[in-house]
Design a protein around this motif. Structure first.
Motif, mmCIF file in Angstrom:
data_model
loop_
_atom_site.group_PDB
_atom_site.id
_atom_site.type_symbol
_atom_site.label_atom_id
_atom_site.label_comp_id
_atom_site.label_asym_id
_atom_site.label_seq_id
_atom_site.Cartn_x
_atom_site.Cartn_y
_atom_site.Cartn_z
ATOM 1 N N LEU A 124 -3.493 -0.401 8.028
ATOM 2 C CA LEU A 124 -4.003 0.101 6.753
ATOM 3 C C LEU A 124 -2.951 0.835 5.925
ATOM 4 C CD1 LEU A 124 -7.457 1.514 7.947
ATOM 5 C CD2 LEU A 124 -6.892 -0.806 7.196
ATOM 6 N N ASP A 142 -6.693 1.140 -1.079
ATOM 7 C CA ASP A 142 -5.715 0.982 -2.157
ATOM 8 C C ASP A 142 -6.385 1.117 -3.523
ATOM 9 O OD1 ASP A 142 -3.835 0.536 -0.223
ATOM 10 O OD2 ASP A 142 -3.714 -1.642 -0.503
ATOM 11 N N LEU A 143 -7.556 0.514 -3.665
ATOM 12 C CA LEU A 143 -8.268 0.543 -4.942
ATOM 13 C C LEU A 143 -8.608 1.961 -5.363
ATOM 14 C CD1 LEU A 143 -9.739 -0.986 -7.256
ATOM 15 C CD2 LEU A 143 -11.755 -1.082 -5.749
ATOM 16 N N HIS A 144 -9.035 2.772 -4.400
ATOM 17 C CA HIS A 144 -9.465 4.144 -4.699
ATOM 18 C C HIS A 144 -8.364 5.174 -4.439
ATOM 19 C CE1 HIS A 144 -13.748 3.195 -5.375
ATOM 20 N NE2 HIS A 144 -13.576 2.275 -4.462
ATOM 21 N N ARG A 145 -7.165 4.686 -4.130
ATOM 22 C CA ARG A 145 -6.007 5.558 -3.874
ATOM 23 C C ARG A 145 -6.308 6.588 -2.778
ATOM 24 N NH1 ARG A 145 -3.376 7.922 -9.109
ATOM 25 N NH2 ARG A 145 -5.448 8.815 -9.411
ATOM 26 N N SER A 163 0.808 -1.209 0.000
ATOM 27 C CA SER A 163 0.000 0.000 0.000
ATOM 28 C C SER A 163 0.844 1.263 0.000
ATOM 29 C CB SER A 163 -0.950 0.004 1.207
ATOM 30 O OG SER A 163 -0.204 -0.042 2.397
ATOM 31 N N ASP A 207 -8.463 -5.630 6.745
ATOM 32 C CA ASP A 207 -7.845 -5.949 5.456
ATOM 33 C C ASP A 207 -8.738 -5.501 4.300
ATOM 34 O OD1 ASP A 207 -5.658 -7.062 6.690
ATOM 35 O OD2 ASP A 207 -6.430 -9.120 6.619
ATOM 36 N N GLU A 208 -10.042 -5.650 4.472
ATOM 37 C CA GLU A 208 -10.989 -5.222 3.433
ATOM 38 C C GLU A 208 -10.946 -3.700 3.256
ATOM 39 O OE1 GLU A 208 -15.816 -5.510 2.589
ATOM 40 O OE2 GLU A 208 -14.877 -6.889 4.024
ATOM 41 N N ARG A 231 -8.360 -1.812 3.891
ATOM 42 C CA ARG A 231 -7.076 -1.497 3.252
ATOM 43 C C ARG A 231 -7.161 -1.698 1.743
ATOM 44 N NH1 ARG A 231 -2.527 -5.233 5.232
ATOM 45 N NH2 ARG A 231 -3.689 -6.650 3.857
ATOM 46 N N GLU A 232 -7.786 -2.804 1.315
ATOM 47 C CA GLU A 232 -7.941 -3.060 -0.115
ATOM 48 C C GLU A 232 -8.787 -1.979 -0.783
ATOM 49 O OE1 GLU A 232 -9.589 -6.942 -0.370
ATOM 50 O OE2 GLU A 232 -7.793 -7.962 0.408
ATOM 51 N N LEU A 233 -9.817 -1.529 -0.078
ATOM 52 C CA LEU A 233 -10.693 -0.483 -0.611
ATOM 53 C C LEU A 233 -9.927 0.834 -0.742
ATOM 54 C CD1 LEU A 233 -13.683 -0.242 -1.475
ATOM 55 C CD2 LEU A 233 -14.200 0.579 0.832
ATOM 56 N N ARG A 276 -1.307 8.019 -3.888
ATOM 57 C CA ARG A 276 -2.603 8.315 -3.282
ATOM 58 C C ARG A 276 -3.039 9.749 -3.565
ATOM 59 N NH1 ARG A 276 -4.064 4.088 -0.297
ATOM 60 N NH2 ARG A 276 -2.416 2.650 0.350
#
Length: 389
Positions: free
Chosen positions: A97, A72-75, A2, A65-66, A68-70, A7
């Motif tokens: 995160l 990362d996906l949306h920067r 991440s 974790d979910e 963090r992924e969100l 970002r």
């Protein structure tokens, strides 16, 4: 991984945890408005359910974790929770995160810091932020790791720097409180001067964005700042309002708006501002009639009024934004009575924007101020009669 992501500054992920409480905002609508008011841009929202907060991460490792992924996906560069986080939870989440993590309390404090204009308002916000910051010194920042090692040192890494920061914050809190106490005394002097003039004091209270400042402007033809946003105005504004029907002037004050889970530090710090409500002869409780959640908002306002000792002050309910209601939602009568916590209160409907219903409100205020004046007159006459004899 991440840390390698480019970002977007100000992009934020909103997170809400449903613990089964009745006031939970499943759409995170209010948190989104708070974020936008603070200058952030919500790029994603996540809602989850739990029976109780996780002691370490508030939401549990899997949900973290979910998130963090969100992010990362949306920067996203920040994550904001709709509930208050403990200092340890905030620290652990940031490590997990890889982005800055804030809670609802911090967001409200940031907005107040941006919006405060008067000297008193800035002092109040500074005190609240210092009190909040004093609880966050849990080795959250890297500079707290700087510590001389060797024989004779006591405690673990970072302890000395934490104590230094605590001492500095403690001294800042003390100085700010002393400066606020001076402002409070000055405000108290002004208030006593108004009381000696037997002025009928009216204070506008209500949930943020209910239209208090718009109604204030409509009544006194002032130019107080008003906008369709949360916490558009923070500093108390007081003006004279001439009521032709009563042939007298009254004092009317526009106060800061309330909100769900208003930080206790802010309630304590804004005692002087909210004192206008405590010392009022009448509270105009302004309600956004077009908001589907207005019953819950009214309950929040009543809770804050009780906390500051203003729950015994007579209230007049003003259901504002009549023009924003659908035709099928319009009341049959623009004046009625409803039960609020076992007390019958007069309710009037109006639109501060169009002016509909405002003359009727002025007439009601004139009648109430006249009634108070007449109630005080016999006692005054009796004192004169006794003095003459």
């Amino acid at each position: 991984m991440s840390e390698l992501i480019s970002r977007e500054e100000g992009a934020v992920v909103l997170v809400g945890v449903d613990f089964g409480l009745p006031h939970f905002d499943g759409e995170l609508e209010e948190l989104g408005l708070l974020a936008q008011t603070a200058g952030l841009e919500p790029v994603a929202r996540l809602v989850c359910k739990r029976k109780a907060p996780d002691a370490a991460l508030f939401v549990g490792s899997g949900k973290a974790d979910e998130i963090r992924e969100l992010a990362d996906l949306h920067r996203a560069s920040e994550v904001v929770f709709d509930q208050a986080l403990s200092p340890a939870q905030q620290r652990n989440l940031e490590r997990q995160l890889g982005v800055a993590v804030y809670d609802r309390t911090f967001l409200i404090l940031e907005i107040f810091a941006q919006r405060a204009r008067s000297h008193e308002g800035k002092l109040q916000v500074e005190l609240a932020r210092l009190q909040y910051l004093s609880t966050r010194l849990v080795r959250r920042w890297s500079h707290l790791e700087r510590q001389r090692g060797g024989i004779g040192t006591r405690g673990g890494p970072g302890e000395t720097q934490i104590e230094l920061d605590r001492r500095m914050i403690g001294e800042s809190i003390k100085r700010t409180r002393e400066r606020l106490a001076k402002v409070h005394r000055q405000r108290g002097t002004q208030r006593r001067q108004r009381e000696r003039r037997d002025t009928f004091n009216i204070s506008l209270v209500g949930y943020t964005n209910a239209g208090k400042s718009s109604l204030f402007n409509a009544l006194v033809k002032a130019r107080a700042y008003a906008a369709d946003q949360l916490f558009a105005t923070l500093d108390t504004t007081t003006r004279h309002l001439y009521l032709g029907d009563a042939r007298r002037k009254v004092s009317i004050s526009d106060t800061v708006g309330f909100i769900r889970e208003l930080p206790h530090g802010l309630i304590d710090a804004f005692k002087a501002t909210l004192q206008e409500a405590v010392d009022a002869d009448l509270l105009l409780h302004v309600v956004d009639a077009s908001n589907p959640h207005h019953p819950e908002q009214m309950a929040e306002v009543q809770a804050v009024l009780k906390e500051i000792g203003a729950d015994t002050v007579p209230q007049l309910l003003v259901f504002n934004k009549l023009d924003a209601l659908e035709s099928t939602q319009h009341p049959l009568h623009l004046r009625d009575e409803i039960d609020v916590d076992g007390v019958q209160m007069l309710r009037v409907f109006l639109s501060a924007h169009t002016g509909e219903g405002v003359p009727a409100l002025r007439a009601e205020l004139a009648q109430r101020s006249q009634s108070m004046n007449e109630a005080m007159t016999p006692e005054y006459d009796t004192e004169l009669h006794d003095a003459a004899n």
